[in-house]
Enzyme design. Sequence first.
Site, short mmCIF file in Angstrom:
data_model
loop_
_atom_site.label_atom_id
_atom_site.label_comp_id
_atom_site.label_asym_id
_atom_site.label_seq_id
_atom_site.Cartn_x
_atom_site.Cartn_y
_atom_site.Cartn_z
N HIS A 82 0.77 -1.25 -0.13
CA HIS A 82 0.04 0.05 -0.06
C HIS A 82 0.85 1.20 0.02
CE1 HIS A 82 -3.95 -1.86 1.52
NE2 HIS A 82 -3.36 -2.70 0.76
N GLU A 84 0.71 3.93 1.85
CA GLU A 84 1.12 4.34 3.13
C GLU A 84 2.42 3.63 3.70
OE1 GLU A 84 -3.30 4.84 3.04
OE2 GLU A 84 -1.86 3.47 2.17
N CYS A 112 -6.22 2.41 5.36
CA CYS A 112 -6.86 1.16 6.00
C CYS A 112 -6.27 0.68 7.42
CB CYS A 112 -6.68 -0.13 5.00
SG CYS A 112 -5.23 -0.81 4.87
N CYS A 115 -2.51 0.14 7.41
CA CYS A 115 -1.82 0.99 7.25
C CYS A 115 -1.75 2.02 8.56
CB CYS A 115 -2.25 1.90 6.17
SG CYS A 115 -1.60 1.09 4.50
#
Length: 242
Positions: A82, A84, A112, A115
Site C-alpha cells: 500500500h 502508506e 486502511c 496502514c
Amino acid sequence: MRTRPDTAANAVPQDAIGQNAIGQDAIGQDAIDRAMMERCVELSRIAVGKGEYPFATVIARDGLIVAESVNTTVRDADVTRHAETIALSQAQKTIGREQLRRCTLYSNIEPCAMCAYCIREAWIGRVVYALSSPVMGGHSKWDILRDADLSGRLPGVFGAVPEVISGVLVREVQQAWRDWSPFAWHMIRLRGLLTAPQAEDDGVRVQPASSRSLWHHLHVLFMRSGRSRNRMARLPVRTADF
C-alpha cells in the site's frame, strides 16, 4: 512526470530536510495541507497510468516532502504494498522514526486498518486524508488512528494519538477516481465504500492530537541513551589510554 513515484530514489535526501520548504508561517498550515493533497491527486493519476488503483500517499515535514508513493499491489503482485506503508518505509530510512512525530502523512483515501497500525507504530504526528473508507478504514471503521489505549498500554511501540484531518480536497479526489473508471466509481458510491467525511462548515473535519504521555518521553530518552552507549562501545580503545 515522474516514472517511479514509489521508489526510494524519489525521497528527499536527509540533508535537504528543512531547505526550500513551504513555510508554515508564510502560507499557513491549511494551504500546505491542500498543496500536499494536490500532490496526492497527481500521484493517484500517475498510479492509474501504471495499471494501479488510484491510491497515493505523501509524507511531509514543515511543508517539505520527505517521501511519497502510490500502491504497487498490482505490479508487485503483493497485497501489502500500500502507498502508506511504502512511504513510511522510505521516510524512516530518510529521517528516522523519531522524527516522524513532526511529520504529516497525507493520503487521498483514509488509511486502511493495516496502514493505520503502521502509522501509529511509526509515530506519525498528523494524518490528513480526503475520502473516508467506512468499510475498511483505520479511523471510521476501526478507530486505530484515534485509539489512545494503544499508546497508553504500549508507549514504547505506538505513538501518541495523532491529529486527524479529513475532507481535504474531496471533490478533486472524487474526480480522479471518476476519471479512472466512471462505472467503478458509481459502484463504489452505490455501496458506500468511499464517502465524504462528516465535516464542519468549511468541509474539513479536524480531530486534535493527544500530547505524548510520560511513558513516551521516558521511552525516547531511553532510546537516545541506548544509542549513546552503543556509540561509546564502538569507539576504538588505545593501549596508551591505560
